[in-house]
Design a protein around this motif. Structure first.
Motif, PDB file in Angstrom:
ATOM      1  N   ASN A 194      -8.651  95.796  41.855  1.00 40.65           N
ATOM      2  CA  ASN A 194      -7.302  96.325  42.078  1.00 40.65           C
ATOM      3  C   ASN A 194      -6.924  97.330  40.983  1.00 40.65           C
ATOM      4  N   SER A 195      -7.874  98.208  40.661  1.00 40.36           N
ATOM      5  CA  SER A 195      -7.656  99.116  39.545  1.00 40.36           C
ATOM      6  C   SER A 195      -8.167 100.510  39.879  1.00 40.36           C
ATOM      7  N   ASN A 196      -7.698 101.490  39.131  1.00 37.88           N
ATOM      8  CA  ASN A 196      -8.163 102.866  39.236  1.00 37.88           C
ATOM      9  C   ASN A 196      -8.925 103.255  37.977  1.00 37.88           C
ATOM     10  N   LEU A 197      -9.611 102.298  37.391  1.00 33.59           N
ATOM     11  CA  LEU A 197     -10.302 102.486  36.134  1.00 33.59           C
ATOM     12  C   LEU A 197     -11.344 103.595  36.237  1.00 33.59           C
ATOM     13  N   MET A 198     -11.249 104.572  35.311  1.00 34.28           N
ATOM     14  CA  MET A 198     -12.160 105.712  35.313  1.00 34.28           C
ATOM     15  C   MET A 198     -13.103 105.715  34.111  1.00 34.28           C
ATOM     16  N   TYR A 199     -12.673 105.183  32.987  1.00 33.29           N
ATOM     17  CA  TYR A 199     -13.458 105.228  31.752  1.00 33.29           C
ATOM     18  C   TYR A 199     -13.432 103.844  31.113  1.00 33.29           C
ATOM     19  N   LEU A 200     -14.620 103.258  30.945  1.00 35.19           N
ATOM     20  CA  LEU A 200     -14.730 101.930  30.334  1.00 35.19           C
ATOM     21  C   LEU A 200     -15.816 101.972  29.270  1.00 35.19           C
ATOM     22  N   ASN A 201     -15.438 101.717  28.032  1.00 38.32           N
ATOM     23  CA  ASN A 201     -16.375 101.723  26.913  1.00 38.32           C
ATOM     24  C   ASN A 201     -16.282 100.389  26.186  1.00 38.32           C
ATOM     25  N   LEU A 202     -17.331  99.573  26.330  1.00 41.89           N
ATOM     26  CA  LEU A 202     -17.411  98.266  25.674  1.00 41.89           C
ATOM     27  C   LEU A 202     -18.620  98.189  24.753  1.00 41.89           C
ATOM     28  N   GLU A 203     -19.206  99.316  24.414  1.00 46.91           N
ATOM     29  CA  GLU A 203     -20.446  99.315  23.643  1.00 46.91           C
ATOM     30  C   GLU A 203     -20.237  98.798  22.222  1.00 46.91           C
ATOM     31  N   SER A 204     -21.345  98.373  21.605  1.00 47.78           N
ATOM     32  CA  SER A 204     -21.368  97.903  20.216  1.00 47.78           C
ATOM     33  C   SER A 204     -20.426  96.726  20.002  1.00 47.78           C
ATOM     34  N   ASN A 205     -20.621  95.691  20.812  1.00 49.41           N
ATOM     35  CA  ASN A 205     -19.943  94.417  20.649  1.00 49.41           C
ATOM     36  C   ASN A 205     -20.985  93.304  20.705  1.00 49.41           C
ATOM     37  N   ASN A 206     -20.556  92.079  20.960  1.00 50.48           N
ATOM     38  CA  ASN A 206     -21.467  90.936  21.071  1.00 50.48           C
ATOM     39  C   ASN A 206     -21.390  90.320  22.464  1.00 50.48           C
ATOM     40  N   LEU A 207     -21.205  91.150  23.482  1.00 50.76           N
ATOM     41  CA  LEU A 207     -21.068  90.666  24.853  1.00 50.76           C
ATOM     42  C   LEU A 207     -22.424  90.215  25.390  1.00 50.76           C
ATOM     43  N   HIS A 208     -22.391  89.228  26.279  1.00 51.04           N
ATOM     44  CA  HIS A 208     -23.624  88.737  26.878  1.00 51.04           C
ATOM     45  C   HIS A 208     -23.391  88.413  28.346  1.00 51.04           C
ATOM     46  N   GLY A 209     -24.458  87.983  29.024  1.00 54.11           N
ATOM     47  CA  GLY A 209     -24.356  87.647  30.440  1.00 54.11           C
ATOM     48  C   GLY A 209     -24.621  88.852  31.320  1.00 54.11           C
ATOM     49  N   ASN A 210     -24.470  88.638  32.627  1.00 56.55           N
ATOM     50  CA  ASN A 210     -24.719  89.703  33.598  1.00 56.55           C
ATOM     51  C   ASN A 210     -23.565  90.698  33.666  1.00 56.55           C
ATOM     52  N   ILE A 211     -23.915  91.919  34.041  1.00 60.53           N
ATOM     53  CA  ILE A 211     -22.886  92.907  34.353  1.00 60.53           C
ATOM     54  C   ILE A 211     -22.263  92.514  35.687  1.00 60.53           C
ATOM     55  N   PRO A 212     -20.959  92.332  35.760  1.00 62.91           N
ATOM     56  CA  PRO A 212     -20.322  91.851  36.993  1.00 62.91           C
ATOM     57  C   PRO A 212     -20.559  92.782  38.182  1.00 62.91           C
ATOM     58  N   ASP A 213     -20.767  92.191  39.352  1.00 62.01           N
ATOM     59  CA  ASP A 213     -20.960  92.982  40.568  1.00 62.01           C
ATOM     60  C   ASP A 213     -19.770  93.893  40.835  1.00 62.01           C
ATOM     61  N   GLY A 214     -18.593  93.375  40.580  1.00 55.26           N
ATOM     62  CA  GLY A 214     -17.392  94.166  40.836  1.00 55.26           C
ATOM     63  C   GLY A 214     -17.338  95.422  40.002  1.00 55.26           C
ATOM     64  N   LEU A 215     -17.928  95.371  38.809  1.00 60.99           N
ATOM     65  CA  LEU A 215     -17.938  96.541  37.936  1.00 60.99           C
ATOM     66  C   LEU A 215     -18.929  97.576  38.445  1.00 60.99           C
ATOM     67  N   ILE A 216     -20.080  97.110  38.887  1.00 58.67           N
ATOM     68  CA  ILE A 216     -21.101  98.020  39.398  1.00 58.67           C
ATOM     69  C   ILE A 216     -20.611  98.753  40.649  1.00 58.67           C
ATOM     70  N   LYS A 217     -19.789  98.069  41.446  1.00 59.70           N
ATOM     71  CA  LYS A 217     -19.303  98.635  42.700  1.00 59.70           C
ATOM     72  C   LYS A 217     -17.959  99.356  42.556  1.00 59.70           C
ATOM     73  N   CYS A 218     -17.524  99.553  41.322  1.00 61.55           N
ATOM     74  CA  CYS A 218     -16.209 100.160  41.080  1.00 61.55           C
ATOM     75  C   CYS A 218     -16.282 101.665  41.349  1.00 61.55           C
ATOM     76  N   ASP A 219     -15.762 102.099  42.479  1.00 62.79           N
ATOM     77  CA  ASP A 219     -15.876 103.498  42.901  1.00 62.79           C
ATOM     78  C   ASP A 219     -15.105 104.471  42.006  1.00 62.79           C
ATOM     79  N   SER A 220     -14.095 103.984  41.329  1.00 57.24           N
ATOM     80  CA  SER A 220     -13.277 104.888  40.525  1.00 57.24           C
ATOM     81  C   SER A 220     -13.917 105.236  39.188  1.00 57.24           C
ATOM     82  N   LEU A 221     -14.896 104.442  38.731  1.00 52.52           N
ATOM     83  CA  LEU A 221     -15.495 104.648  37.409  1.00 52.52           C
ATOM     84  C   LEU A 221     -16.265 105.973  37.334  1.00 52.52           C
ATOM     85  N   VAL A 222     -15.960 106.735  36.295  1.00 52.69           N
ATOM     86  CA  VAL A 222     -16.677 107.977  36.016  1.00 52.69           C
ATOM     87  C   VAL A 222     -17.596 107.794  34.808  1.00 52.69           C
TER      88      VAL A 222
END
Length: 236
Positions: A194-222
């Motif tokens: 439910n978002s119009n997210l265009m730019y997402l930068n989460l690099e250089s952290n300690n995140l783990h796990g899978n990349i969410p399917d919803g993120l991969i399918k996010c059409d608005s992301l540039v």
């Protein structure tokens, strides 16, 4: 001292010295723009006396010291920008009293402490940039109440904890930059829901796990930046 003045633009000059305390006597000012100069010293608390002030721009100077709590008295302010200075100390929770605040830029300073949970009361906030400081602690959970947010930038701090899953409730959010922190856990599955997210930068952290399917399918992301984490799984 110019008590009838409503707008003072002295930007982009070679001004030096301090911001005079007498500026607080300009009680009819609506815009104070002193950015792109060589001003030093502290931000005078007397600025809080200018109750009519709507836009306060002090960025790109050499200002130091703490942000005066009297700034919270600027009840009509919509834009406050103190970025690219040498300000230190904590972000004053009194900023939450400025209910009409739309833009708050404090990036590229030396601010410390946690992000005040009180900032979540700023329901009209559209652009919040606290990046390039020394902030610690978690991203406040109350931020999901700021439904008008367009740009949220917290990169290059020392933030820890997880990314709030409620971030996906920001239906207007365009830009998120949380890179170069110590955030851990998984990427919230509904971060692009439910978002119009265009730019997402989460690099250089300690995140783990899978990349969410919803993120991969996010059409608005540039732009999507996730490098330098411990993410696993398939891209498709």
């Amino acid at each position: 001292m110019l008590k009838s003045l409503t707008d003072l633009f002295l930007r982009n000059n070679g001004l030096i010295g301090f911001i005079p305390k007498e500026i607080g006597n300009c009680t009819n000012l609506q815009t104070l723009a002193l950015y792109d100069n060589n001003l030093v010293g502290e931000i005078p608390g007397e600025i809080g006396n200018i109750k009519s002030l709507m836009k306060l721009y002090l960025y790109r100077n050499g200002l130091n010291g703490t942000i005066p709590t009297q700034i919270g008295n600027l009840s009509l302010a919509t834009n406050i920008d103190f970025s690219e200075n040498y300000l230190s100390g904590e972000i004053p929770s009194e900023l939450s009293r400025i209910q009409g605040l739309s833009l708050l830029h404090l990036f590229d300073n030396q601010l410390t402490g946690v992000i005040p949970i009180e900032l979540s009361r700023l329901k009209n906030l559209t652009k919040l940039d606290l990046s390039i400081n020394n902030l610690t602690g978690p991203i406040p959970l109350g931020f999901q109440n700021i439904t008008q947010m367009l740009v949220l930038q917290l990169f290059q701090n020392f933030l820890s904890g997880t990314i709030p899953r409620e971030l996906g409730l920001y239906s207007k959010l365009r830009v998120v930059r949380f890179s170069n922190n110590y955030l851990e856990g998984r990427i919230p599955p509904h971060i692009c829901w439910n978002s119009n997210l265009m730019y997402l930068n989460l690099e250089s952290n300690n995140l783990h796990g899978n990349i969410p399917d919803g993120l991969i399918k996010c059409d608005s992301l540039v732009v999507l930046l996730l490098r330098e984490n411990s993410l696993t799984g398939n891209l498709l």
